[in-house]
Scaffold this motif. Structure first.
Motif, short mmCIF file in Angstrom:
data_model
loop_
_atom_site.label_atom_id
_atom_site.label_comp_id
_atom_site.label_asym_id
_atom_site.label_seq_id
_atom_site.Cartn_x
_atom_site.Cartn_y
_atom_site.Cartn_z
N GLN A 8 -5.99 17.80 -0.19
CA GLN A 8 -5.78 16.51 0.48
C GLN A 8 -6.15 15.39 -0.49
O GLN A 8 -7.22 15.42 -1.10
N LEU A 9 -5.27 14.42 -0.62
CA LEU A 9 -5.46 13.39 -1.63
C LEU A 9 -4.86 12.07 -1.17
O LEU A 9 -4.01 12.03 -0.28
N ARG A 10 -5.31 11.01 -1.83
CA ARG A 10 -4.73 9.69 -1.60
C ARG A 10 -4.22 9.18 -2.95
O ARG A 10 -5.03 8.95 -3.87
N PRO A 11 -2.91 9.02 -3.11
CA PRO A 11 -2.38 8.54 -4.39
C PRO A 11 -2.61 7.05 -4.56
O PRO A 11 -2.62 6.29 -3.59
N SER A 12 -2.79 6.64 -5.81
CA SER A 12 -2.95 5.21 -6.09
C SER A 12 -1.65 4.46 -5.86
O SER A 12 -1.66 3.27 -5.53
N SER A 13 -0.52 5.16 -6.04
CA SER A 13 0.80 4.56 -5.84
C SER A 13 1.63 5.51 -4.99
O SER A 13 1.98 6.61 -5.44
N ARG A 14 1.91 5.10 -3.76
CA ARG A 14 2.56 5.99 -2.80
C ARG A 14 3.97 6.37 -3.22
O ARG A 14 4.34 7.55 -3.21
N ALA A 15 4.81 5.38 -3.58
CA ALA A 15 6.22 5.64 -3.85
C ALA A 15 6.43 6.62 -5.01
O ALA A 15 7.21 7.57 -4.88
N SER A 47 -9.14 8.53 10.34
CA SER A 47 -9.55 8.02 9.04
C SER A 47 -8.75 8.61 7.89
O SER A 47 -8.82 8.11 6.76
N GLN A 48 -8.00 9.67 8.17
CA GLN A 48 -7.20 10.31 7.11
C GLN A 48 -5.76 9.81 7.09
O GLN A 48 -4.94 10.34 6.33
N THR A 49 -5.44 8.82 7.87
CA THR A 49 -4.10 8.25 7.85
C THR A 49 -3.80 7.71 6.45
O THR A 49 -4.62 7.01 5.86
N GLY A 50 -2.63 8.04 5.94
CA GLY A 50 -2.25 7.65 4.60
C GLY A 50 -2.60 8.69 3.54
O GLY A 50 -2.16 8.57 2.39
#
Length: 202
Positions: A8-15, A47-50
């Protein structure tokens, strides 16, 4: 037996990250030996949305760890992550306990739960009945994962339901809880829900 390794990760740039899923992430993991690769973006996940979850299925844990090591060592992947850093929040390894129907769709609903009195001898029939009710409502398929090494989630279960309509899932979910046999067996298993999230599949 097969295993899922989920990150599970959050990218700095979504696109750019979304663009890389079909062009780099999925094909390179499959080339490394993954039986399938899923990429889900939380759209109603507290809290994990996105957050994105990238899961891959392997014949053994050793194969999966080696495949992921090779993936991250790939020069193209390494260069991409330099240009597009990601914040890794979670990695877990689980056993794929069951699959029913077609585990694909526009959305995935993940129900995390504990089962304190799980009975493997009766589980297949239970999964068949759950799938039949959900399928009648238009849910495509389901997958059950038991986490064996996932931090605080170790020992819990993830029930993944794949659908092209969240309304269809909710109809099926309501039908499940209206079925006395299903509710009785869930009680016998010591079923205790922990969380539910909705993701869009990429």
């Amino acid at each position: 037996m097969s295993y899922v390794i989920a990150t599970q990760l959050r990218p700095s740039s979504r696109a750019p990250f979304i663009d890389a899923i079909p062009t780099m992430i999925r094909p390179k993991l499959e080339a490394a030996g993954a039986e399938y690769v899923v990429a889900q973006e939380g759209i109603s996940s507290g809290s994990q949305t996105g957050m994105f979850t990238v899961g891959s299925r392997w014949g053994s844990v050793d194969q999966g760890l080696a495949g992921l090591a090779g993936f991250y060592a790939d020069p193209e992947v390494a260069a991409f992550l330099v240009d597009n850093p990601v914040d890794v929040a979670f990695r877990g390894t689980g056993v794929v306990d069951a699959e029913r129907g077609n585990p694909n769709g526009a959305f995935t609903v993940v129900l995390s739960a504990l089962m304190s009195n799980y009975d493997a001898s009766s589980a297949d029939a239970f999964y068949d009945d759950v799938h039949a009710i959900l399928n009648d409502a238009g849910v495509n398929g389901m997958r059950m994962i038991r986490w064996i090494a996932a931090g605080e989630l170790s020992g819990s279960w993830a029930a993944l339901f794949y659908t092209d309509s969240i309304d269809n899932y909710m109809t099926g979910f309501n039908a499940l809880y209206a079925d006395e046999s299903i509710v009785s067996r869930m009680g016998a298993y010591g079923f205790s829900p922990l969380s539910r999230s909705i993701s869009i599949n990429h």
